[in-house]
Design a protein around this motif. Structure first.
Motif, PDB file in Angstrom:
ATOM      1  N   LEU A   1      33.501  58.295   4.193  1.00  0.00           N
ATOM      2  CA  LEU A   1      33.879  57.453   5.328  1.00  0.00           C
ATOM      3  C   LEU A   1      34.712  58.211   6.359  1.00  0.00           C
ATOM      4  O   LEU A   1      34.434  58.128   7.566  1.00  0.00           O
ATOM      5  N   PRO A   2      35.742  58.968   5.929  1.00  0.00           N
ATOM      6  CA  PRO A   2      36.493  59.744   6.933  1.00  0.00           C
ATOM      7  C   PRO A   2      35.616  60.767   7.648  1.00  0.00           C
ATOM      8  O   PRO A   2      35.743  60.976   8.856  1.00  0.00           O
ATOM      9  N   GLY A   3      34.676  61.403   6.890  1.00  0.00           N
ATOM     10  CA  GLY A   3      33.796  62.383   7.503  1.00  0.00           C
ATOM     11  C   GLY A   3      32.861  61.749   8.512  1.00  0.00           C
ATOM     12  O   GLY A   3      32.627  62.295   9.590  1.00  0.00           O
ATOM     13  N   MET A   4      32.300  60.589   8.171  1.00  0.00           N
ATOM     14  CA  MET A   4      31.398  59.894   9.086  1.00  0.00           C
ATOM     15  C   MET A   4      32.152  59.430  10.325  1.00  0.00           C
ATOM     16  O   MET A   4      31.621  59.472  11.439  1.00  0.00           O
ATOM     17  N   TYR A   5      33.403  58.975  10.129  1.00  0.00           N
ATOM     18  CA  TYR A   5      34.207  58.533  11.269  1.00  0.00           C
ATOM     19  C   TYR A   5      34.502  59.700  12.207  1.00  0.00           C
ATOM     20  O   TYR A   5      34.391  59.570  13.444  1.00  0.00           O
ATOM     21  N   ALA A   6      34.831  60.848  11.617  1.00  0.00           N
ATOM     22  CA  ALA A   6      35.116  62.029  12.434  1.00  0.00           C
ATOM     23  C   ALA A   6      33.869  62.489  13.185  1.00  0.00           C
ATOM     24  O   ALA A   6      33.939  62.861  14.357  1.00  0.00           O
ATOM     25  N   THR A   7      32.720  62.444  12.484  1.00  0.00           N
ATOM     26  CA  THR A   7      31.462  62.824  13.140  1.00  0.00           C
ATOM     27  C   THR A   7      31.147  61.872  14.291  1.00  0.00           C
ATOM     28  O   THR A   7      30.721  62.297  15.367  1.00  0.00           O
ATOM     29  N   GLY A   8      31.369  60.565  14.039  1.00  0.00           N
ATOM     30  CA  GLY A   8      31.127  59.573  15.086  1.00  0.00           C
ATOM     31  C   GLY A   8      31.988  59.812  16.305  1.00  0.00           C
ATOM     32  O   GLY A   8      31.506  59.704  17.443  1.00  0.00           O
ATOM     33  N   GLN A   9      33.242  60.138  16.079  1.00  0.00           N
ATOM     34  CA  GLN A   9      34.136  60.426  17.205  1.00  0.00           C
ATOM     35  C   GLN A   9      33.691  61.667  17.972  1.00  0.00           C
ATOM     36  O   GLN A   9      33.781  61.711  19.201  1.00  0.00           O
ATOM     37  N   ALA A  10      33.194  62.652  17.228  1.00  0.00           N
ATOM     38  CA  ALA A  10      32.790  63.904  17.871  1.00  0.00           C
ATOM     39  C   ALA A  10      31.553  63.730  18.748  1.00  0.00           C
ATOM     40  O   ALA A  10      31.460  64.309  19.830  1.00  0.00           O
ATOM     41  N   VAL A  11      30.592  62.925  18.273  1.00  0.00           N
ATOM     42  CA  VAL A  11      29.320  62.805  19.003  1.00  0.00           C
ATOM     43  C   VAL A  11      29.337  61.689  20.038  1.00  0.00           C
ATOM     44  O   VAL A  11      28.474  61.654  20.927  1.00  0.00           O
ATOM     45  N   MET A  12      30.296  60.794  19.960  1.00  0.00           N
ATOM     46  CA  MET A  12      30.275  59.609  20.821  1.00  0.00           C
ATOM     47  C   MET A  12      30.220  59.921  22.316  1.00  0.00           C
ATOM     48  O   MET A  12      29.401  59.329  23.041  1.00  0.00           O
ATOM     49  N   PRO A  13      31.053  60.818  22.866  1.00  0.00           N
ATOM     50  CA  PRO A  13      30.998  61.048  24.321  1.00  0.00           C
ATOM     51  C   PRO A  13      29.619  61.481  24.804  1.00  0.00           C
ATOM     52  O   PRO A  13      29.105  60.959  25.802  1.00  0.00           O
ATOM     53  N   GLY A  14      29.008  62.444  24.109  1.00  0.00           N
ATOM     54  CA  GLY A  14      27.694  62.916  24.525  1.00  0.00           C
ATOM     55  C   GLY A  14      26.616  61.868  24.373  1.00  0.00           C
ATOM     56  O   GLY A  14      25.730  61.733  25.229  1.00  0.00           O
ATOM     57  N   VAL A  15      26.661  61.111  23.275  1.00  0.00           N
ATOM     58  CA  VAL A  15      25.669  60.058  23.052  1.00  0.00           C
ATOM     59  C   VAL A  15      25.781  58.978  24.129  1.00  0.00           C
ATOM     60  O   VAL A  15      24.768  58.488  24.638  1.00  0.00           O
ATOM     61  N   VAL A  16      27.001  58.625  24.489  1.00  0.00           N
ATOM     62  CA  VAL A  16      27.210  57.607  25.528  1.00  0.00           C
ATOM     63  C   VAL A  16      26.620  58.088  26.858  1.00  0.00           C
ATOM     64  O   VAL A  16      25.991  57.307  27.587  1.00  0.00           O
ATOM     65  N   ILE A  17      26.814  59.360  27.178  1.00  0.00           N
ATOM     66  CA  ILE A  17      26.238  59.907  28.404  1.00  0.00           C
ATOM     67  C   ILE A  17      24.712  59.789  28.380  1.00  0.00           C
ATOM     68  O   ILE A  17      24.079  59.366  29.358  1.00  0.00           O
ATOM     69  N   CYS A  18      24.100  60.157  27.261  1.00  0.00           N
ATOM     70  CA  CYS A  18      22.633  60.116  27.146  1.00  0.00           C
ATOM     71  C   CYS A  18      22.112  58.684  27.219  1.00  0.00           C
ATOM     72  O   CYS A  18      21.079  58.414  27.865  1.00  0.00           O
ATOM     73  N   ILE A  19      22.810  57.753  26.577  1.00  0.00           N
ATOM     74  CA  ILE A  19      22.398  56.345  26.623  1.00  0.00           C
ATOM     75  C   ILE A  19      22.540  55.794  28.041  1.00  0.00           C
ATOM     76  O   ILE A  19      21.701  55.025  28.516  1.00  0.00           O
ATOM     77  N   THR A  20      23.594  56.204  28.727  1.00  0.00           N
ATOM     78  CA  THR A  20      23.793  55.764  30.116  1.00  0.00           C
ATOM     79  C   THR A  20      22.646  56.234  31.009  1.00  0.00           C
ATOM     80  O   THR A  20      22.141  55.482  31.853  1.00  0.00           O
ATOM     81  N   ILE A  21      22.218  57.479  30.811  1.00  0.00           N
ATOM     82  CA  ILE A  21      21.069  57.990  31.569  1.00  0.00           C
ATOM     83  C   ILE A  21      19.827  57.173  31.243  1.00  0.00           C
ATOM     84  O   ILE A  21      19.043  56.814  32.134  1.00  0.00           O
ATOM     85  N   ALA A  22      19.625  56.858  29.955  1.00  0.00           N
ATOM     86  CA  ALA A  22      18.463  56.065  29.544  1.00  0.00           C
ATOM     87  C   ALA A  22      18.476  54.688  30.193  1.00  0.00           C
ATOM     88  O   ALA A  22      17.439  54.195  30.659  1.00  0.00           O
ATOM     89  N   LEU A  23      19.632  54.059  30.248  1.00  0.00           N
ATOM     90  CA  LEU A  23      19.756  52.741  30.881  1.00  0.00           C
ATOM     91  C   LEU A  23      19.447  52.823  32.373  1.00  0.00           C
ATOM     92  O   LEU A  23      18.720  51.976  32.920  1.00  0.00           O
ATOM     93  N   ALA A  24      20.012  53.829  33.025  1.00  0.00           N
ATOM     94  CA  ALA A  24      19.820  53.962  34.471  1.00  0.00           C
ATOM     95  C   ALA A  24      18.357  54.223  34.815  1.00  0.00           C
ATOM     96  O   ALA A  24      17.795  53.601  35.733  1.00  0.00           O
TER      97      ALA A  24
END
Length: 344
Positions: free
Chosen positions: A11-34
């Motif tokens: 769980l701590p590892g998955m949480y850390a991974t989620g925090q690490a990838v979140m900014p880039g994933v949000v950018i990509c999803i935003t592009i997909a939405l636009a």
């Protein structure tokens, strides 16, 4: 399982991974939405828009916070999107087509990929470029490019080839959606043969559906079924690519390459489950939409990782290659229809 692997899935590892990838994933999803909003309201191919929008944000690859999420989107989210394509196909749909369209599709895939490799050598391009473009033209356009690229050796050149292929097949598919219905009318083809021609030649699923239903409802139904059969050819194609590139992948990748990728196993499992009627129509629609969103997000990530400057140095040869492959596939399917092979 090693301590590194176990910590990754804790769980701590998955949480850390989620925090690490979140900014880039949000950018990509935003592009997909636009890009989806622009495509839905003003027309045009979503994937091409997502790719071009992503390329304008190439500077983000030089910024540490987004890089991990962009990599995650271009690999993990991509593979999830490809796997979910399996909910669109059933074995009954394949059987209903008859042996003729199946033979036509199989010949089209094998000969177009082979022709791609041969033409690439003649043009002075790499075998990898020929196989990737040939597979994309023969199977299902941008989706095939992403799936096949996922099992090829990873490198900057390979990512550039993938981007070029996505741009090329998406553009050619859009042109074909307009031109091919005119060809079927000029040849005075029946709805069934028109559907086989459209479904057996146009690269992307969305353009196949658009072109098929421009002709008639019957032609649209046939073209969709034939196209989904081509999508199903992803499975043997990926298996062949794994075999062809097994040595180079082992040399270039530090991670162990599985004999059968998990996303391909998931694809096959979903086809079998869907064939048994265990997936309700509502869930099929949800998974289909999810697949589309995953692929658009992955395309955006690939765009972010690629610069216009790198693409500009490639030249005109890949364009000629993809146009030649497209024309070859069109002539091949037309020949199968003319000589009655597609109607068996």
């Amino acid at each position: 399982m090693s301590s590194v692997q176990s910590s990754r899935f804790s769980l701590p590892g998955m949480y850390a991974t989620g925090q690490a990838v979140m900014p880039g994933v949000v950018i990509c999803i935003t592009i997909a939405l636009a890009t989806s909003f622009i495509s839905d309201h003003y027309g045009g191919p979503k994937m091409l828009y997502a790719l071009l929008f992503g390329m304008t944000l190439h500077f983000l690859t030089e910024e540490g916070r987004c890089l991990a999420g962009v990599e995650f989107s271009s690999r993990t989210i991509l593979r999830l999107g490809v796997a979910l394509l399996g909910v669109r196909i059933t074995l009954d749909q394949v059987a209903e087509l008859g042996i003729g369209p199946i033979i036509t599709v199989v010949l089209g895939v094998i000969l177009t990929i082979t022709m791609g490799a041969v033409l690439a050598r003649m043009l002075g391009l790499s075998r990898e470029m020929g196989l990737l473009t040939g597979g994309s033209v023969a199977i299902c356009g941008a989706s095939a490019a992403l799936a096949l690229s996922a099992v090829m050796p990873r490198s900057d050149v390979q990512e550039r080839n993938t981007i070029l292929t996505v741009v090329g097949v998406t553009t050619l598919s859009t042109i074909a959606m307009i031109v091919y219905p005119l060809i079927t009318a000029a040849l005075n083809l029946s709805d069934t043969n028109a559907g086989i021609l459209i479904g057996g030649t146009i690269h992307d699923v969305a353009q196949v559906v658009g072109a098929g239903y421009i002709i008639s409802n019957d032609a649209g139904d046939v073209s969709t079924m034939v196209k989904l059969l081509r999508v199903a050819m992803l499975v043997p194609a990926v298996m062949v690519f794994i075999f062809l590139f097994r040595k180079s992948r082992k040399e270039s990748d530090s991670e162990k390459v599985p004999a059968l990728p998990s996303f391909l196993v998931a694809f096959v499992v979903l086809v079998l489950i869907n064939s048994m009627g265990w997936i309700p129509p509502v869930a099929t629609e949800v998974f289909t939409n999810m697949s589309a969103w995953c692929l658009i997000t992955a395309i955006a990530a690939l765009g972010i990782k690629t610069s216009f400057k790198k693409l500009a140095i490639v030249g005109w040869k890949p364009v000629i290659l993809m146009v030649a492959e497209t024309i070859f596939l069109l002539l091949l399917v037309m020949a199968c229809i003319h000589f009655g092979l597609a109607g068996l």
